[in-house]
Design a protein around this motif. Structure first.
Motif, short mmCIF file in Angstrom:
data_model
loop_
_atom_site.label_atom_id
_atom_site.label_comp_id
_atom_site.label_asym_id
_atom_site.label_seq_id
_atom_site.Cartn_x
_atom_site.Cartn_y
_atom_site.Cartn_z
N LEU A 232 0.57 -1.31 -0.16
CA LEU A 232 0.11 -0.26 -0.51
C LEU A 232 0.53 1.08 0.17
O LEU A 232 0.23 2.59 -0.18
CB LEU A 232 -1.09 0.07 1.00
N GLU A 233 1.69 1.01 0.20
CA GLU A 233 2.77 2.32 0.65
C GLU A 233 4.05 2.42 -0.42
O GLU A 233 4.75 3.15 -0.07
CB GLU A 233 3.91 2.92 1.83
N GLY A 234 3.85 1.12 -1.79
CA GLY A 234 4.99 1.65 -2.54
C GLY A 234 5.22 -0.54 -2.48
O GLY A 234 5.06 -1.22 -1.25
N GLY A 235 5.67 -1.27 -3.34
CA GLY A 235 6.31 -2.43 -3.44
C GLY A 235 5.26 -2.94 -3.90
O GLY A 235 3.85 -2.61 -4.24
N ALA A 236 5.12 -4.28 -4.11
CA ALA A 236 4.24 -5.17 -4.91
C ALA A 236 3.16 -5.20 -4.27
O ALA A 236 3.23 -5.58 -2.81
CB ALA A 236 5.25 -6.97 -5.24
N PRO A 237 1.92 -5.07 -4.70
CA PRO A 237 0.87 -5.78 -3.91
C PRO A 237 0.37 -7.03 -3.84
O PRO A 237 0.39 -7.32 -4.87
CB PRO A 237 -0.65 -5.50 -4.86
N GLY A 238 -0.04 -7.15 -2.31
CA GLY A 238 -0.85 -8.81 -2.19
C GLY A 238 -1.33 -8.24 -1.38
O GLY A 238 -1.60 -7.46 -0.68
#
Length: 97
Positions: free
Chosen positions: A79-85
């Protein structure tokens, strides 16, 4: 850039789960759209709209869904960056849901 694209890349959109994450979280809990709607305090058709990525859904409705899922141990990743999961933070007996 079309307005629709701007809306989807706003900072608000990045801090909330996307449609696929909501569907995945619901699947982890083995909840129907109706159960999620009841737990979120919103209409089932609003849950359906969220899960299809409808741009007319309010941020408040998404927060209600997010809160209901997080209360059951769902963790939204990226949610704050990176891959969603999405993951479940604790193991629980399906009969306890």
């Amino acid at each position: 850039m079309p307005l629709k694209s701007i809306r989807r890349t706003s900072s608000l959109a990045l801090s909330q789960p996307n449609a696929a994450q909501i569907r995945a979280a619901r699947a982890l809990l083995d909840w129907s759209q109706q159960i999620l709607a009841e737990r979120s305090g919103i209409a089932r058709r609003t849950v359906a709209a969220i899960e299809t990525g409808d741009d007319r859904v309010t941020a408040e409705s998404i927060r209600a869904v997010q809160g209901a899922l997080e209360a059951e141990g769902i963790v939204f990743l990226g949610l704050e960056g990176g891959a969603p999961g999405v993951k479940h933070s604790r193991e629980c007996d399906p009969d306890e849901r």
